[in-house]
Design a protein around this motif. Structure first.
Motif, short mmCIF file in Angstrom:
data_model
loop_
_atom_site.label_atom_id
_atom_site.label_comp_id
_atom_site.label_asym_id
_atom_site.label_seq_id
_atom_site.Cartn_x
_atom_site.Cartn_y
_atom_site.Cartn_z
N ASP A 84 0.83 -1.19 0.00
CA ASP A 84 0.00 0.00 0.00
C ASP A 84 0.87 1.25 0.00
N GLU A 85 0.22 2.42 0.06
CA GLU A 85 0.95 3.68 -0.04
C GLU A 85 1.98 3.87 1.06
N GLN A 86 1.73 3.24 2.22
CA GLN A 86 2.64 3.36 3.35
C GLN A 86 3.73 2.31 3.36
N GLY A 87 3.74 1.44 2.36
CA GLY A 87 4.79 0.43 2.27
C GLY A 87 4.47 -0.86 2.99
N THR A 88 3.20 -1.07 3.36
CA THR A 88 2.80 -2.31 4.02
C THR A 88 2.39 -3.35 3.00
N PHE A 89 2.91 -4.56 3.14
CA PHE A 89 2.56 -5.65 2.21
C PHE A 89 1.06 -5.93 2.26
N ILE A 90 0.45 -6.04 1.08
CA ILE A 90 -0.98 -6.37 1.05
C ILE A 90 -1.29 -7.61 0.22
N ALA A 91 -0.46 -7.96 -0.75
CA ALA A 91 -0.78 -9.13 -1.58
C ALA A 91 0.39 -9.49 -2.47
N ALA A 92 0.32 -10.68 -3.05
CA ALA A 92 1.20 -11.10 -4.14
C ALA A 92 0.34 -11.27 -5.38
N ILE A 93 0.91 -11.04 -6.55
CA ILE A 93 0.17 -11.28 -7.79
C ILE A 93 -0.11 -12.76 -7.89
#
Length: 376
Positions: free
Chosen positions: A322-331
């Motif tokens: 996300d915008e803050q650099g937190t991991f949210i997913a893998a393709i």
């Protein structure tokens, strides 16, 4: 076997250099052999620190991760933000394959998509730019080997401004070329040499509204800022190291809608975020092979929602933050419900139609996917 299992031990096989370790010129082999490799932007030509089998077969590296006992790993000085789910099911951002771009390219390194949907692919070994229409058909090409206007020598990074102008990091010629949408030469920005090494521009990012051009200088571990209106160098940021405004062989970069710049800091295994003025913003990721971490990051792009996509050329995966650099997913693959594996993914872009473009350097193609939704 998932790339990002819920529990993944880390290892030390002298695989990650510390600051000052290993050879200082990751691109020497590329130019000496007149070829482009997936290892651009990092030590490796002579580096004894790298496990040789893993260099050619990254999945062997993953197998060793599971077979060897857990060991401590020295950090890179960056904080990894992996969100609340560093364990449990891996979140996926699903994509549907549309088509591939090929047309005789050899060792492509980067792609940029214009507002009208044309994809500009940097075909580095052939020293040219290939232009594809939104349906994936080759529409045009321009460039050839040389040092004249509109000629290239091992170009590595490309971007397209909102104006439709094309900006190419012409690495071997130590410059950035600004071209019209059909390849007509407009201007050249000469990148000055560093204190010890010639300039080595590997990517370029522009903010035409702000009148700024940001150039990544791989060998000199810095970012240079040019005034777009007159071509003058107005600032430079960075030295070699692991601190907030330091890099270890930066490679590709991207800009978000706010004007912030995210630079792939290859050997430090992270992104470095900078404001449009060149001030430190944040780190994204750190060294590792679990979610939110990188083994060998190479490419980056930011979509209109501010999500940051990062390719890992050795693990063959693309992670989303996300915008803050937190991991949210893998393709992910919508059928297998697993992370998609790619062949040495490098440059990335997302267009206005939510299409994800992925350069697979050693497969000599660009894969095009439609972004769908996160898996439940």
């Amino acid at each position: 076997m998932s790339v990002f299992p819920s529990t993944l031990p880390s290892i030390v096989l002298s695989t990650r250099p510390t600051s000052g370790a290993g050879p200082s010129d990751p691109g020497a082999t590329l130019r000496a052999a007149s070829t482009l490799t997936a290892c651009r932007g990092e030590p490796g030509a002579k580096g004894a620190w790298f496990f040789p089998l893993a260099r050619e077969m990254p999945w062997v590296m993953l197998l060793l991760v599971f077979l060897l006992p857990r060991a401590a790993h020295a950090g890179s000085g960056s904080d990894s933000q992996v969100g609340p789910a560093d364990s449990g099911p891996l979140p996926l951002l699903l994509v549907r394959h549309l088509f591939d771009l090929r047309s005789g390219m050899e060792a492509p390194s980067d792609v940029a998509v214009s507002g009208n949907g044309r994809a500009y692919v940097l075909d580095g070994l052939n020293n040219r730019v290939l232009v594809f229409d939104p349906s994936g058909n080759l529409a045009a090409s321009f460039g050839r080997q040389g040092a004249g206007d509109g000629e290239f020598d091992a170009p590595l990074g490309i971007t397209v401004g909102r104006s439709g102008r094309i900006y190419v990091a012409d690495s071997g010629n130590h410059r950035v070329q600004i071209l019209g949408s059909e390849g007509t030469h407009i201007r050249t920005l000469k990148v000055p040499d560093g204190s010890r090494r010639p300039a080595d521009p590997t990517d370029v990012v522009v903010n035409e509204n702000f009148g700024r051009c940001y150039v990544v200088d791989n060998d000199n571990h810095r970012i240079l800022v040019f005034n777009l209106s007159n071509g003058r160098l107005i600032a430079q940021v960075g030295t070699r190291g692991t601190g907030e405004l330091q890099f270890n062989h930066p490679f590709l970069a991207a800009r978000n809608s706010e004007g912030d710049i995210f630079v792939v800091d290859v050997v430090n295994s992270r992104l470095v975020g900078l404001t449009s003025e060149g001030d430190f913003l944040r780190f994204v990721g750190s060294w590792g092979v679990s979610r939110g971490r990188f083994y060998r990051p190479k490419g980056v792009t930011v979509d209109h929602a501010g999500r940051i996509y990062v390719s890992d050329s050795y693990l063959g995966v693309i992670q989303v933050f996300d915008e803050q650099g937190t991991f949210i997913a893998a393709i992910g693959d919508p059928e297998a419900k697993d992370p998609r594996r790619f062949t040495t993914p490098v440059g990335l872009d997302v267009d206005d139609r939510k299409r994800l473009y992925i350069v697979e350097m050693t497969a000599n193609r660009v894969r095009v996917y439609q972004l769908q939704e996160e898996a439940k």
